[in-house]
Design a protein around this motif. Structure first.
Motif: not given
Length: 591
Positions: A317, A451-452, A455
């Protein structure tokens, strides 16, 4: 005095000075073999080879011989002066007394004059003549080098004998103790001095842990105690002293020193397991960001980044992470992070010498020092574009002054406001493990996982978009193919129609030509028949005329034939009469 050496085959070997040498089976606790004749010469030391199938012996007359453990045949002798003196396989068996030539006293009668490296490639033989070591290549059966130790030379010019020499863990480093207790570490491959213990610390005997991290020794001043030391700390202090004195590590040994200071675990099997997981989705387009011409280099970068991404989601990330990893893997490029774009390759290497050697918080002081170094430049900037352009260019910077300023800031920062040391934990190396790397979770897990997820969602939507785009492209391509096929079909149909028209025109023309030829042939046939009939009629007329002439000639021939026949008959009659007359006259005469 009894000493023992154990092989990997669970066999114990023992020896006695001035007596026989024998081998024992540890499990069955039985003596297996005895080296006959050893008592007459006297064995000083014997050890197993790394493979356990050979025994290396040093006799009291300083000769070194290598024996087959299974048969006790003497395979060859090791001589520092002449190399190897081999024996035939059918000689020097256990049934034959051993008589080895006596040479000059060259090897000290110490406790361990022979020692093998952990991988079994090097055999070290201790010399007494000049306080040196002879490093023997075991597999090649040749002398690698002689290592002299001038530190063991006393003030009067005489050499201090070596009391003990032994390899440290699984390294090629040799720990050496002199007869007066001095301790040093020497690299067996290069012959270079790696570490020297202060003269205030003397040992009678030392031993090393299997991993080579710790030293346990019997101090000379107090033989009844055992002193435990961390070898890594000693060597690290030596390297840091070198860095303080010279400002940088030697370029030839820089990578080796970095590996030592970072204490890389060499976890090859777990690393291979991470490699087997393949390319991480976060680094699938890394070749677009780094358009490297070398295929091997870009694949190495992808492999390292993918391993780190599979190990911890954090590294997948971090947008700047590839730029951080890049200079550790490849030749120097111009990058965007970790000071890489602001220094030349040599300057950046010097900078990394200090970053790796210092506490992890040193990077913050270095950043502050860099900002202070270019303070005037930053203050004169008016737009964000100028700031960004500054970081895209290589700005001349004196590395020594920058490091001096950073360390000054580090030492002068009060403890109560030393934020970097409060927020950054001390460096902890990855532990050595044969199975897997430890779990890395020292980061804001929820933020990184969120965030992963974002994404991953974006990546899935992008994949879905790419899939739909691919389907749309395929449909568009199919539509174009159909239009192309339709145009081809129309062209083909037109060509076929034209060909059929031409075919029928040609067929009609051929038919007309055929009829015309037939008519001509019929007319010609009629003409020929007429001529033939006329000729036949003419021939018939000629035949009738010739027949009449032939009949007339036939009649004439018959008349002539009848006349000839009548004349012939008359002639025959006359002749017969005359013949009879002659016969009668002959008969009259005969009478």
């Amino acid at each position: 005095q009894i000493r023992a050496s154990v092989s990997d085959k669970d066999l114990d070997m023992y020896e006695k000075w001035n007596q026989d040498y024998g081998s024992w089976d540890i499990i069955e606790k039985k003596k297996k073999r005895v080296l006959i004749g050893a008592a007459s010469v006297g064995i000083h030391h014997a050890i197993f080879s790394p493979s356990g199938d050979k025994v290396v012996t040093m006799f009291k007359d300083n000769e070194i011989a290598v024996w087959s453990f299974e048969t006790f045949y003497c395979l060859y002798k090791i001589s520092i002066d002449v190399g190897i003196e081999a024996f035939p396989s059918d000689q020097e068996s256990i049934d034959v007394d051993i008589t080895l030539p006596i040479s000059q006293s060259k090897f000290q009668l110490m406790q361990q004059p022979l020692c093998f490296s952990s991988d079994g490639t090097l055999l070290v033989i201790v010399s007494i003549v000049d306080s040196s070591l002879f490093v023997w290549k075991w597999n090649e059966q040749s002398l690698h080098q002689q290592i002299d130790i001038p530190l063991f030379k006393e003030a009067n010019g005489f050499n201090t004998p070596i009391k003990q020499a032994k390899f440290i863990g699984n390294t090629k480093l040799i720990g050496i103790v002199s007869s007066i207790g001095l301790f040093i570490i020497v690299d067996a491959e290069t012959g270079k001095l790696v570490y020297k213990m202060p003269k205030t610390v003397l040992f009678d005997f030392v031993e090393f842990s299997k991993d080579g991290k710790f030293l346990s020794g019997v101090p000379s001043e107090d033989p009844k105690t055992i002193k435990l030391m961390n070898l890594k700390d000693f060597i690290k202090k030596k390297l840091l002293n070198y860095l303080r004195n010279f400002g940088e590590f030697p370029e030839k040994y820089r990578i080796l020193i970095w590996r030592f200071l970072l204490r890389l675990p060499e976890n090859r099997q777990p690393f291979q397991s991470l490699c087997d997981k393949g390319l991480h989705p976060a680094f699938e387009k890394i070749n677009r960001k780094y358009p490297i011409k070398s295929y091997q280099m870009i694949k190495t970068l992808e492999r390292v980044l993918s391993c780190l991404g599979h190990w911890s989601p954090l590294f997948a990330e971090c947008d700047y992470f590839p730029s951080f990893v890049f200079p550790f893997i490849y030749a120097w490029p111009i990058l965007q992070t970790f000071f890489a774009s602001h220094f030349s390759s040599d300057e950046w290497a010097v900078l990394m010498d200090h970053i790796i050697s210092e506490d992890p918080s040193f990077i913050y002081y270095l950043t502050v020092a860099y900002i202070r170094y270019h303070r005037e430049t930053f203050l004169n900037m008016k737009t964000i574009q100028e700031f960004n352009k500054f970081h895209e260019q290589s700005i001349p910077t004196n590395v020594k002054m920058l490091l001096k300023s950073a360390k000054k800031i580090q030492t002068s920062t009060p403890t109560e406001i030393d934020i970097p040391k409060d927020i950054i934990e001390p460096f902890k190396p990855i532990p050595r493990s044969p199975s897997a790397y430890p779990l890395f979770s020292n980061y804001p897990v929820k933020i990184v996982h969120f965030q992963k997820k974002v994404r991953d969602k974006i990546r899935r939507e992008e994949l879905d978009f790419l899939q739909r785009k691919k389907v749309l492209h395929e449909l568009s391509q199919l539509h174009q193919d159909i239009e192309t096929d339709e145009r081809k079909w129309i062209d083909y149909d037109n060509k076929v129609s034209t060909m059929m028209d031409e075919f029928w025109d040609k067929l009609i023309k051929d038919e007309n030509d055929h009829q015309e030829k037939v008519s001509k042939i019929n007319a010609l046939e009629t003409e020929q028949r007429t001529k033939l009939l006329k000729n036949i009629q003419k021939v018939r007329q000629n035949l009738v005329h010739q027949s009449d002439a032939f009949l007339n000639k036939q009649k004439d021939w018959e008349f002539k034939l009848d006349t000839a026949r009548a004349s012939l008959r008359e002639t025959k009659i006359v002749g017969h009469e005359e013949l009879q007359k002659l016969i009668d006259e002959e008969n009259e005469i005969l009478k």
